[in-house]
Write a protein that holds these residues in place. Structure first.
Motif, PDB file in Angstrom:
ATOM      1  N   VAL A   1      -7.652  -1.469  -0.143  1.00 15.50           N
ATOM      2  CA  VAL A   1      -7.802  -2.798  -0.731  1.00 15.50           C
ATOM      3  C   VAL A   1      -6.617  -3.648  -0.276  1.00 15.50           C
TER       4      VAL A   1
ATOM      5  N   ASP B   1      -3.916  -4.269  11.829  1.00 13.37           N
ATOM      6  CA  ASP B   1      -2.847  -3.504  12.474  1.00 13.37           C
ATOM      7  C   ASP B   1      -1.952  -4.477  13.235  1.00 13.37           C
TER       8      ASP B   1
ATOM      9  N   TYR C   1     -17.542  -7.844   5.726  1.00 14.73           N
ATOM     10  CA  TYR C   1     -18.190  -9.038   5.169  1.00 14.73           C
ATOM     11  C   TYR C   1     -17.606 -10.328   5.750  1.00 14.73           C
ATOM     12  N   THR C   2     -16.254 -10.388   5.862  1.00 13.67           N
ATOM     13  CA  THR C   2     -15.629 -11.633   6.336  1.00 13.67           C
ATOM     14  C   THR C   2     -16.120 -11.963   7.741  1.00 13.67           C
TER      15      THR C   2
ATOM     16  N   GLN D   1     -13.332   6.404  -5.155  1.00 10.45           N
ATOM     17  CA  GLN D   1     -14.471   6.472  -6.079  1.00 10.45           C
ATOM     18  C   GLN D   1     -15.102   7.848  -6.057  1.00 10.45           C
TER      19      GLN D   1
ATOM     20  N   ASP E   1     -15.405  -4.545  16.615  1.00 10.22           N
ATOM     21  CA  ASP E   1     -14.784  -3.743  15.553  1.00 10.22           C
ATOM     22  C   ASP E   1     -14.214  -2.458  16.146  1.00 10.22           C
TER      23      ASP E   1
ATOM     24  N   TYR F   1      -7.318  -3.475   6.851  1.00 12.64           N
ATOM     25  CA  TYR F   1      -7.293  -2.605   8.029  1.00 12.64           C
ATOM     26  C   TYR F   1      -6.572  -3.284   9.206  1.00 12.64           C
TER      27      TYR F   1
ATOM     28  N   GLY G   1     -19.319  -2.110  -4.700  1.00 14.58           N
ATOM     29  CA  GLY G   1     -20.569  -2.874  -4.697  1.00 14.58           C
ATOM     30  C   GLY G   1     -20.700  -3.795  -5.898  1.00 14.58           C
TER      31      GLY G   1
ATOM     32  N   ALA H   1      -9.572  -4.373  19.326  1.00 13.96           N
ATOM     33  CA  ALA H   1      -8.822  -5.393  20.073  1.00 13.96           C
ATOM     34  C   ALA H   1      -7.377  -4.922  20.129  1.00 13.96           C
TER      35      ALA H   1
ATOM     36  N   GLY I   1     -13.697  -8.599  -3.039  1.00 10.97           N
ATOM     37  CA  GLY I   1     -14.102  -9.149  -1.746  1.00 10.97           C
ATOM     38  C   GLY I   1     -15.587  -9.159  -1.473  1.00 10.97           C
TER      39      GLY I   1
END
Ligand SMILES: Cc1cc2nc3c(=O)[nH]c(=O)nc-3n(C[C@H](O)[C@H](O)[C@H](O)COP(=O)(O)OP(=O)(O)OC[C@H]3O[C@@H](n4cnc5c(N)ncnc54)[C@H](O)[C@@H]3O)c2cc1C
Length: 438
Positions: A341, A241, A38-39, A258, A58, A239, A72, A208, A368
């Protein structure tokens, strides 16, 4: 973080994206965005709409981080109450911050509408329910503070909470009508498509791996290609690194897991969350739950580190479903999946200016869906030249945590401790209920 053989409800039910290639050339752009959640995609979309030439990289597929794995639940605000935020940052910035984070769901549902994103969006509100009587006081304070700022937030009695959820397990709570639910993977894929339509170039499976300054620009290398750009967005959150060192040491990645039941029979479906709200409760290891469009109950709570078989990893969740909804004893569980998270020591999300031309947004502490979407717009506005002081969100220095390498151990200890406290509180509540019925 994975459970062995995890099976995600969202992957099973979201429309696939058109294939996206890996980066295999040396290319140029005005802005390189690292991370297609999303960001990153919200930032890319808003920059693309402002006619910037944007490339998104990504390491995995679009939304394969937290954005395609979460509950969600579109939740307004942050963990802190509005007055606390205003006291932290002073009347000017504090009030703007409260307005910015309170309007997060408006932004999400407006993007969904404007770009025609088919993601099962429902805006019937978010419930925060009191797992103990003592939680009712702080919830009442939250309601009063939001109401004083004109937000559609109301208290719920125990009977009202039961009517909206179909469980007697809670003492009451609040309904925040600004919130709602989405199919999170469909939402992030929709943002990717909207960004592509705005001219953004996406590359997946393109981690990257190397960053260097070259004559006033940034050179980012992937395994088979490179991007040169003046501006860079780090949108890697939990995520992150070592590529974004020391940014990755500003957050602790905590697993959350979940489960989803089989579609409920019609009679049960009518009594459990009949109006389709999303719920979070106030246990220290909180539980969050909702229904999906096919009538499955989805229950989330803490996860476990490492490769663990789903049945073992989800035992706490099965127990939570039985405890909250005894009428579901014996129901089959069709899906189990997990994600990371990003938690911050101060429980606040952060916007950092990492180096000349590089901005980063992360640390949403489990909220988020709305906040990361908002963060993307803030990062875009900053790169488009808006003054940091005009964003309505604090731009803070990075504070890497000392001993971050031990954070996994620390999280495990903290989880055991909180679990013990919740266990004691549940035991006390059971004794209380037993006394009332004697
Ligand atoms: C199980 C779970 C349940 C949750 N439930 C909710 C909820 O109900 N409501 C809510 O508001 N929030 C929830 N959250 C939090 C929410 O999902 C996140 O805050 C949000 O998705 C963060 O988005 P993001 O784009 O910042 O990060 P992400 O979506 O995690 O994206 C980061 C991306 O960066 C990529 N990346 C990392 N390193 C590199 C590199 N070197 N090169 C290229 N790419 C890289 C990753 O592959 C990843 O795709 C939940 C989270 C989890 C895990």
């Amino acid at each position: 973080m994975n459970t062995q053989g995890e099976k995600s409800l969202w992957s099973a039910t979201a429309e696939p994206l058109a294939p996206i290639a890996a980066l295999r050339d040396s290319i140029r752009a005005q802005v390189a965005v690292i991370g297609a959640g999303y960001t990153g995609l919200s930032a890319a979309l808003h920059l693309g709409e402002a006619s910037r030439d944007v490339v998104v990289l990504d390491a995995m597929d679009v939304g394969e981080g937290a954005s395609g794995r979460n509950g969600g639940q579109v939740i307004p605000g942050l963990k802190y109450d509005p007055q606390t935020l205003e006291d932290m940052y002073g009347g000017g910035l504090g009030a703007k911050l409260v307005a910015t984070v309170g309007a997060g769901p408006d932004l999400v549902f407006e993007l969904i509408r404007r770009h025609g994103i088919a993601c099962e969006a429902v805006r019937n509100g978010w419930l925060q329910l009191a797992a103990s009587k003592s939680a009712l006081g702080p919830i009442g304070t939250r309601v009063r503070q939001w109401q004083a700022r004109g937000a559609a937030v109301e208290s719920l009695s125990q009977a009202e909470a039961e009517r909206l959820t179909g469980t007697q397990r809670y003492y009451g709570g609040l309904i925040d009508r600004r919130g709602g639910t989405v199919q999170p993977l469909a939402y992030v894929r929709g943002l990717a498509t909207a960004a592509q339509r705005a001219g953004v170039r996406l590359f997946t499976h393109s981690a990257a791996t190397h960053l260097e300054r070259r004559g006033g620009e940034w050179l980012i290398r992937t395994r088979d290609g490179s991007v040169t750009s003046k501006q860079v967005v780090f949108a890697t959150n939990a995520y992150s690194d070592r590529f974004v060192e020391p940014l990755h040491r500003t957050v602790v990645a905590v697993p959350s897991l979940q489960v989803a039941t089989a579609p409920l029979p019609p009679q049960l479906r009518r009594s459990i969350l009949p109006q389709g709200q999303a719920v979070s409760d106030t246990w220290r290891l909180l539980r969050y739950f909702r229904m999906d469009a096919q009538g499955r109950l989805i229950m989330g709570s803490r996860g476990v580190f490492g490769d663990v078989p789903p049945a073992r990893a989800a035992s706490l969740h099965y127990r939570a479903v039985r405890e909250i909804y005894p009428q579901l004893a014996g129901i089959a569980f069709d899906y189990t999946w997990a994600g990371l998270v990003a938690m911050t020591p101060d429980h606040l999300p952060h916007l950092h200016e990492v180096a000349p031309g590089i901005v980063a947004g992360l640390g949403y502490n489990g909220r988020g869906v709305a906040m990361a979407t908002v963060m993307g717009t803030l990062l875009a506005r900053r790169l488009l030249g808006e003054a940091a002081g005009d964003l309505g969100f604090p731009v803070t220095p990075m504070r890497p945590m000392p001993l971050h390498g031990f954070s996994r151990f620390g999280v495990r200890v903290a989880i055991q401790y909180l679990r013990a406290l919740d266990g004691l509180a549940r035991f006390a509540a059971r004794i209380g209920r037993a006394k009332r019925t004697i």
